[in-house]
Design a protein around this motif. Sequence first.
Motif, PDB file in Angstrom:
ATOM      1  N   THR A  35     -17.365 -14.101  29.588  1.00 52.75           N
ATOM      2  CA  THR A  35     -18.472 -14.300  30.804  1.00 52.75           C
ATOM      3  C   THR A  35     -17.757 -12.692  31.888  1.00 52.75           C
ATOM      4  O   THR A  35     -17.142 -12.080  30.471  1.00 52.75           O
ATOM      5  N   THR A  37     -16.765 -11.367  33.823  1.00 53.93           N
ATOM      6  CA  THR A  37     -15.256 -11.531  34.875  1.00 53.93           C
ATOM      7  C   THR A  37     -14.218 -11.654  34.258  1.00 53.93           C
ATOM      8  O   THR A  37     -13.594 -10.727  33.652  1.00 53.93           O
ATOM      9  N   GLY A  40     -13.728 -18.233  29.902  1.00 60.73           N
ATOM     10  CA  GLY A  40     -13.906 -18.952  29.761  1.00 60.73           C
ATOM     11  C   GLY A  40     -13.563 -20.187  29.389  1.00 60.73           C
ATOM     12  O   GLY A  40     -13.895 -19.860  27.906  1.00 60.73           O
ATOM     13  N   ARG A  60      -3.096 -27.356  32.962  1.00 64.40           N
ATOM     14  CA  ARG A  60      -3.273 -27.395  34.009  1.00 64.40           C
ATOM     15  C   ARG A  60      -3.173 -28.740  34.672  1.00 64.40           C
ATOM     16  O   ARG A  60      -3.683 -30.036  34.740  1.00 64.40           O
ATOM     17  N   ILE A  67     -14.849 -25.282  37.854  1.00 67.06           N
ATOM     18  CA  ILE A  67     -15.919 -24.564  38.818  1.00 67.06           C
ATOM     19  C   ILE A  67     -16.779 -24.480  37.517  1.00 67.06           C
ATOM     20  O   ILE A  67     -17.081 -25.070  36.156  1.00 67.06           O
ATOM     21  N   LEU A 116     -12.586 -33.361  44.891  1.00 69.57           N
ATOM     22  CA  LEU A 116     -13.135 -32.983  46.017  1.00 69.57           C
ATOM     23  C   LEU A 116     -14.573 -33.735  45.961  1.00 69.57           C
ATOM     24  O   LEU A 116     -15.203 -34.025  44.673  1.00 69.57           O
ATOM     25  N   SER A 118     -17.258 -31.715  46.779  1.00 69.57           N
ATOM     26  CA  SER A 118     -17.945 -29.824  46.505  1.00 69.57           C
ATOM     27  C   SER A 118     -17.295 -29.401  45.488  1.00 69.57           C
ATOM     28  O   SER A 118     -16.388 -29.965  44.612  1.00 69.57           O
ATOM     29  N   ARG A 122     -21.847 -21.289  39.329  1.00 74.56           N
ATOM     30  CA  ARG A 122     -21.974 -19.684  39.100  1.00 74.56           C
ATOM     31  C   ARG A 122     -22.699 -19.381  38.165  1.00 74.56           C
ATOM     32  O   ARG A 122     -22.287 -20.483  37.174  1.00 74.56           O
ATOM     33  N   GLU A 181     -11.580 -12.597  37.842  1.00 72.46           N
ATOM     34  CA  GLU A 181     -12.120 -13.830  38.549  1.00 72.46           C
ATOM     35  C   GLU A 181     -12.719 -13.662  39.276  1.00 72.46           C
ATOM     36  O   GLU A 181     -12.584 -13.151  40.639  1.00 72.46           O
ATOM     37  N   SER A 182     -14.763 -14.666  39.339  1.00 72.67           N
ATOM     38  CA  SER A 182     -15.210 -14.414  40.208  1.00 72.67           C
ATOM     39  C   SER A 182     -14.842 -14.505  41.678  1.00 72.67           C
ATOM     40  O   SER A 182     -13.947 -15.299  41.635  1.00 72.67           O
ATOM     41  N   ILE A 184     -15.029 -16.551  45.024  1.00 66.62           N
ATOM     42  CA  ILE A 184     -15.158 -18.070  45.286  1.00 66.62           C
ATOM     43  C   ILE A 184     -15.672 -18.005  47.104  1.00 66.62           C
ATOM     44  O   ILE A 184     -14.995 -17.582  47.974  1.00 66.62           O
ATOM     45  N   LEU A 195     -13.047 -18.264  49.291  1.00 65.24           N
ATOM     46  CA  LEU A 195     -11.831 -18.886  48.887  1.00 65.24           C
ATOM     47  C   LEU A 195     -11.262 -17.987  47.948  1.00 65.24           C
ATOM     48  O   LEU A 195      -9.699 -17.886  47.641  1.00 65.24           O
ATOM     49  N   ARG A 196     -11.471 -16.757  47.336  1.00 64.04           N
ATOM     50  CA  ARG A 196     -11.103 -15.980  46.348  1.00 64.04           C
ATOM     51  C   ARG A 196     -11.843 -14.510  46.779  1.00 64.04           C
ATOM     52  O   ARG A 196     -13.083 -15.096  46.046  1.00 64.04           O
ATOM     53  N   PRO A 231      -7.504 -25.190  45.787  1.00 61.62           N
ATOM     54  CA  PRO A 231      -6.449 -25.597  45.182  1.00 61.62           C
ATOM     55  C   PRO A 231      -5.785 -24.767  44.498  1.00 61.62           C
ATOM     56  O   PRO A 231      -4.689 -24.447  44.256  1.00 61.62           O
ATOM     57  N   GLY A 232      -6.195 -23.783  43.386  1.00 57.98           N
ATOM     58  CA  GLY A 232      -5.639 -23.128  42.031  1.00 57.98           C
ATOM     59  C   GLY A 232      -5.260 -21.976  43.341  1.00 57.98           C
ATOM     60  O   GLY A 232      -4.127 -21.409  42.040  1.00 57.98           O
TER      61      GLY A 232
END
Length: 349
Positions: A35, A37, A40, A60, A67, A116, A118, A122, A181-182, A184, A195-196, A231-232
């Motif tokens: 990608t 970024t 993946g 992990r 995502i 979650l 949610s 992307r 990374e993207s 967030i 968040l990021r 969380p990450g």
Amino acid sequence: MNTKIELLDKENPNIEILKKAGATILNGGLVAFPTETVYGLGANALDPEAVKKIFIAKGRPQDNPLIIHVADFNIEKFVLEIPDIAKKFMKKFWPGPLTIIMNKAEVIPYVTSAGLDSVGIRMPSNSVARELIREAGVPIAAPSANISGRPSPTDIETCVEDLNGKIEYIIGGERCNVGLESTIVDCTVDPPCVLRPGGITLEMLREVDDRVYIDPAIMKKPDKNLKPKAPGMKYRHYAPKAPVKIIDGDLNKSIAKIKEMVQNYIDNNMKVGVMATNETLSEYSNALVKSLGSRKDLYSIGKNLFKVLREFDDENVDIILSESFEEKEMGIAVMNRLKKAAGFDIIKV
Ligand code: TXA
Ligand code: MG
């Protein structure tokens, strides 16, 4: 497992390979793909058994949601509703390095969202990634294609290093343009919260809604009172093997401090790596020095950061010292990753 490694030309990718890789995803297998970024590690986001394999291949933690990656704007079926602000972000920044968190529809399994309600979505701008998603015919859940805890891969060689023998396909070839990374942005809350930080900067998001803010927990050392909302972001991510220390403050004073520290480490028979910039590279003659790029171009610093951290691993340095960068625009994302790599070990000068 015998991993098929396929080099693809971004401008003119071999469609037969993309069809096979897409079918692998649809049928429950794993494919690492490029990608803009980072690379993946993809699986069918709608298939809980396939998604479980991602967690196993990467090592992990189960509580860290994935995502999902889409190739078009028709995301209604994956979410309960698309908030107006999310629509504006999609229109302005998709395809591109922006993940939008929305309330998930039932079709997204809880394994994908790590329990979650949610889900982050992307649309990558990399054409190989989008073609793979189209061929698969399903959204692709994909974390960065590294072993958990290591810096994210920004080239195919690094994916091979971390995942060869563990997954069905590794496809791609070109280096990732953004290298981090993207961004967030959580649109389940009002105002939206970052968040990021990433390639779509806070300043860019504020052009759409000037109330957007950054989760205060992510630029500080996590503690029990201030937990990151993604969380990450609580894990010591992005970590090279050697400890990293950031020297922060006036640039000339930082250079002097780094030189002094290098000499001390060398006197103690340690191999020292220094993360410098084009402008400062020539200052550190006794250490193993690498430039992240020009201080005038924070995008190039972001693009090279993970690559340079991995190179220091390969050189088996005992300690890595890094200059720091101003926390504005792309510098926010750069400093966020750097601080996490350093476990927030920052020396003020
Ligand atoms: O650029 C990227 O985003 C790359 C490429 C492959 O697209 N992917 C990536 O995924 O960085 P990963 O899994 O390494 O990072 C996803 C981050 C994690 O910190 C996770 O906790 C957070 O996103 N996240 C995912 N879903 C979330 C949700 N529903 N709510 C809060 N945070 C979420
Ligand atoms: Mg990751």
